[in-house]
Design an enzyme around this catalytic site. Structure first.
Site, short mmCIF file in Angstrom:
data_model
loop_
_atom_site.label_atom_id
_atom_site.label_comp_id
_atom_site.label_asym_id
_atom_site.label_seq_id
_atom_site.Cartn_x
_atom_site.Cartn_y
_atom_site.Cartn_z
N GLU A 229 0.91 -0.99 -0.05
CA GLU A 229 -0.14 0.11 0.12
C GLU A 229 0.88 1.12 0.04
O GLU A 229 1.40 1.60 0.99
CB GLU A 229 -0.76 -0.03 1.19
CG GLU A 229 -2.15 0.60 1.23
CD GLU A 229 -2.06 2.18 1.50
OE1 GLU A 229 -1.49 2.95 0.62
OE2 GLU A 229 -2.18 2.45 2.49
N CYS A 263 -2.19 8.89 3.00
CA CYS A 263 -2.23 8.43 1.39
C CYS A 263 -3.30 8.50 0.59
O CYS A 263 -3.11 8.92 -0.78
CB CYS A 263 -1.65 6.78 1.33
SG CYS A 263 -2.76 5.82 2.57
P1 NDP Z 1 9.22 5.15 4.38
O1 NDP Z 1 8.50 4.45 3.08
O2 NDP Z 1 10.51 5.42 4.13
O3 NDP Z 1 8.89 4.45 5.75
C1 NDP Z 1 7.62 3.48 5.70
C2 NDP Z 1 8.31 2.32 6.48
O4 NDP Z 1 9.14 1.63 5.60
C3 NDP Z 1 8.99 2.43 7.84
O5 NDP Z 1 8.82 1.62 8.69
C4 NDP Z 1 10.57 2.67 7.36
O6 NDP Z 1 11.49 2.32 8.36
C5 NDP Z 1 10.48 1.64 6.20
N1 NDP Z 1 11.57 1.59 5.21
C6 NDP Z 1 11.99 2.49 4.68
N2 NDP Z 1 12.86 2.03 3.89
C7 NDP Z 1 13.07 0.79 3.86
C8 NDP Z 1 13.57 -0.32 2.99
N3 NDP Z 1 14.43 0.01 1.96
N4 NDP Z 1 13.42 -1.53 3.33
C9 NDP Z 1 12.39 -1.79 4.07
N5 NDP Z 1 11.78 -0.94 5.15
C10 NDP Z 1 11.90 0.58 4.70
O7 NDP Z 1 8.46 6.57 4.56
P2 NDP Z 1 8.99 8.16 4.90
O8 NDP Z 1 8.71 8.03 6.35
O9 NDP Z 1 10.36 8.36 4.68
O10 NDP Z 1 8.09 9.05 4.16
C11 NDP Z 1 8.48 9.46 2.93
C12 NDP Z 1 7.25 9.46 2.15
O11 NDP Z 1 6.68 8.21 2.03
C13 NDP Z 1 6.32 10.41 2.44
O12 NDP Z 1 6.39 11.52 2.06
C14 NDP Z 1 5.16 9.63 1.68
O13 NDP Z 1 5.21 10.10 0.36
C15 NDP Z 1 5.34 8.23 1.72
N6 NDP Z 1 4.43 7.69 2.91
C16 NDP Z 1 3.28 7.07 2.49
C17 NDP Z 1 2.47 6.42 3.39
C18 NDP Z 1 1.43 5.87 3.21
O14 NDP Z 1 0.33 5.93 3.86
N7 NDP Z 1 1.26 5.34 2.03
C19 NDP Z 1 3.01 6.68 4.75
C20 NDP Z 1 4.02 7.16 5.04
C21 NDP Z 1 5.00 7.56 3.95
P3 NDP Z 1 12.15 3.74 9.04
O15 NDP Z 1 11.25 4.52 9.70
O16 NDP Z 1 12.92 3.05 10.18
O17 NDP Z 1 12.96 4.34 7.91
#
Ligand code: NDP
Length: 455
Positions: A229, A263
């Site tokens: 998602e 989102c």
């Molecule tokens: P991320 O996608 O980086 O983080 C979401 C989760 O994924 C966190 O638990 C994070 O861990 C983990 N994660 C990040 N990179 C990896 C990887 N390479 N492999 C495995 N797990 C990973 O979101 P951000 O917090 O950096 O937000 C950035 C952007 O993501 C936002 O601006 C938005 O566009 C989008 N986003 C979308 C969401 C949605 O509901 N669809 C929700 C949140 C963000 P950790 O926190 O330790 O990095």
């Protein structure tokens, strides 16, 4: 290894530090989750439902404490944080009450003496979750996955580890056996090692496109199922017969709720030429009047963004869009003072090729697009790499439904903001991901759909 530090985005102050665990320790916890699975999968739906109702009770009883924790860690308003906890309880009860209907045996008429489909649990599921709904996103995964007989391990976002541990504790307090739901406070780079662990059978991720691609790549190499998602850039088409007062009220809430970080938030407003100027005028006035401030203050309409880096990122997107010819009507300036605040911002005359059109705006920034008619509106709405939610605002329900059916998205709402609802499937197409959460579709993502034939 650096610890996970939580920071109050309203003040910039450190709240707490959570020791990260190494991959070796994570594997020990996964082994316990696997052990717990062998007995959890044998429990009856009735027994699981009792636990799930107890969890719902626990959320209701501790609503205020959990809401305050979410607000402190990621900045959503306290009013919306309470609603998030209420929704967690709803989803728990929904699956507790409906699991037999969703996963009961389905008899199929064949030449066999007996033939049917049964839905069996799979094992330990990994959930990689984001910070924007720090309780609800996790429960949206865990309630159906656990009711189906799986156990779950969570890699939550680093900035909401307080919520992550609170969730683990909530499952224990609700009586779930140890190991059925476990928080793994690991570094994101260790997710690969977790997916490779032989006890992990599938992964679900909610978050950004790069995180989704990375997880799907590792899971694919290990032939493990994924549900993704990811982001969205939901288009709301504002038709020329709309009630402007109602449409602009919805637009403001759609763009600013959860401080713009949802989102399925309304991100691109595609407005018909006949009402474009009138819509913009009213929308700008109402966005300007929405009160930004301390998220603990009950009268605040929207608070800070979740982190300073995310605030800086959206400001760069705004600056880039203006350089590309977008017209700034409101906001667009980082306020002085502490915290990750960003003001309600409106970019008008946006079109494809501009940052605000092509990419997701994960903050309180609205892109407004002028189109000559309904056909151009549909075409532009669909000119997006994303396909999560979408909306149509109109006084004519039939016209709205006709337009909604043309939109390339996982859901299309007429005269209502897109919202996830346990009774309906939730998910996207295109770069918004694949698979579905919630409803009967969501609970069937992490089961073995097994055919049985008795000759
Ligand atoms: P991320 O996608 O980086 O983080 C979401 C989760 O994924 C966190 O638990 C994070 O861990 C983990 N994660 C990040 N990179 C990896 C990887 N390479 N492999 C495995 N797990 C990973 O979101 P951000 O917090 O950096 O937000 C950035 C952007 O993501 C936002 O601006 C938005 O566009 C989008 N986003 C979308 C969401 C949605 O509901 N669809 C929700 C949140 C963000 P950790 O926190 O330790 O990095």
């Amino acid at each position: 290894m650096s610890n996970a530090i939580t920071i109050n985005p309203a003040t910039g102050e450190n709240i707490n530090e959570y020791e990260r665990i190494a991959i070796s320790k994570a594997k020990e916890k996964i082994a316990l989750a696997r052990k717990a699975y062998t007995s959890w999968k044998q429990t009856s739906f009735t027994e699981r439902s009792q636990h799930m109702h107890a969890l719902a009770d626990h959320f209701e009883e501790n609503k205020e404490a959990y809401a305050r924790l979410a607000t402190t860690e990621m900045g959503k308003t306290i009013v919306q944080a309470r609603k998030e906890i209420e929704k967690c309880a709803w989803v728990c009860r929904f699956y507790a009450d409906n699991v037999e209907r969703f996963l009961g045996k389905e008899t199929v008429d064949t030449e066999a003496k007996k033939s049917y489909v049964t839905f069996q649990s799979m094992g330990v599921i990994l959930a990689v979750m984001p910070w924007n709904f720090p309780f609800y996103q996790v429960i949206r995964f865990a309630a159906p996955a656990l009711m189906a007989g799986n156990t779950g391990v969570l890699k939550h976002a680093s900035n909401v580890q307080g919520c992550a541990f609170a969730l683990e504790d909530a499952f224990i307090k609700a009586g779930f056996p140890e190991g059925v739901f476990t928080n793994l406070n690991i570094n994101a780079k260790d997710v690969k090692g977790v997916i490779e662990d032989k006890s992990i059978v599938a992964v679900t991720l909610t978050g950004s496109d790069p995180a989704g691609r990375s997880v799907a790549t590792v899971a694919g190499a290990n032939l493990k199922k994924t549900v993704l998602e990811l982001g969205g850039s939901d288009a709301y088409i504002v038709l020329d017969d709309v009630d402007l007062e109602e449409a602009t009220d919805l637009a403001v809430l759609g763009r600013l709720q959860n401080n713009g970080q949802t989102c399925i938030a309304a991100k691109r407003f595609i407005v018909l030429d006949a009402i474009y100027d009138a819509f913009l005028k009213m929308f700008t006035t109402k966005m300007a009047n929405a009160k930004m401030g301390d998220p603990m203050d009950e009268s605040t309409y929207y608070g800070p963004m979740a982190r300073v880096d995310l605030r800086d990122e959206i400001h760069e997107q705004v600056t880039k869009t203006i350089a590309q010819g977008g017209r700034l009507l409101l906001g667009g300036k980082i306020p002085e003072g502490k915290g990750a605040y960003y003001p309600a911002t409106i970019l008008a005359d946006v079109h494809p090729g501009m940052e605000a059109f092509d990419n997701e705006l994960f903050g309180p920034v609205a892109a407004v697009i002028r189109v000559k008619d309904e056909h151009e509106a549909i075409a532009l709405a669909n000119t997006s790499q994303f396909g999560l939610g979408s909306g149509v605002l109109t006084s004519d329900r039939e016209r709205g439904e006709r337009v909604a059916l043309e939109l390339e998205a996982g859901s299309s709402f007429v005269n209502k903001l897109v919202a996830s609802d346990p009774r309906l499937p939730f998910g996207g197409i295109k770069n918004s991901g694949y698979g579905r959460e919630l409803s009967s579709y969501g609970i069937r993502e992490f089961v073995n759909v097994k055919s049985v034939w008795v000759a």
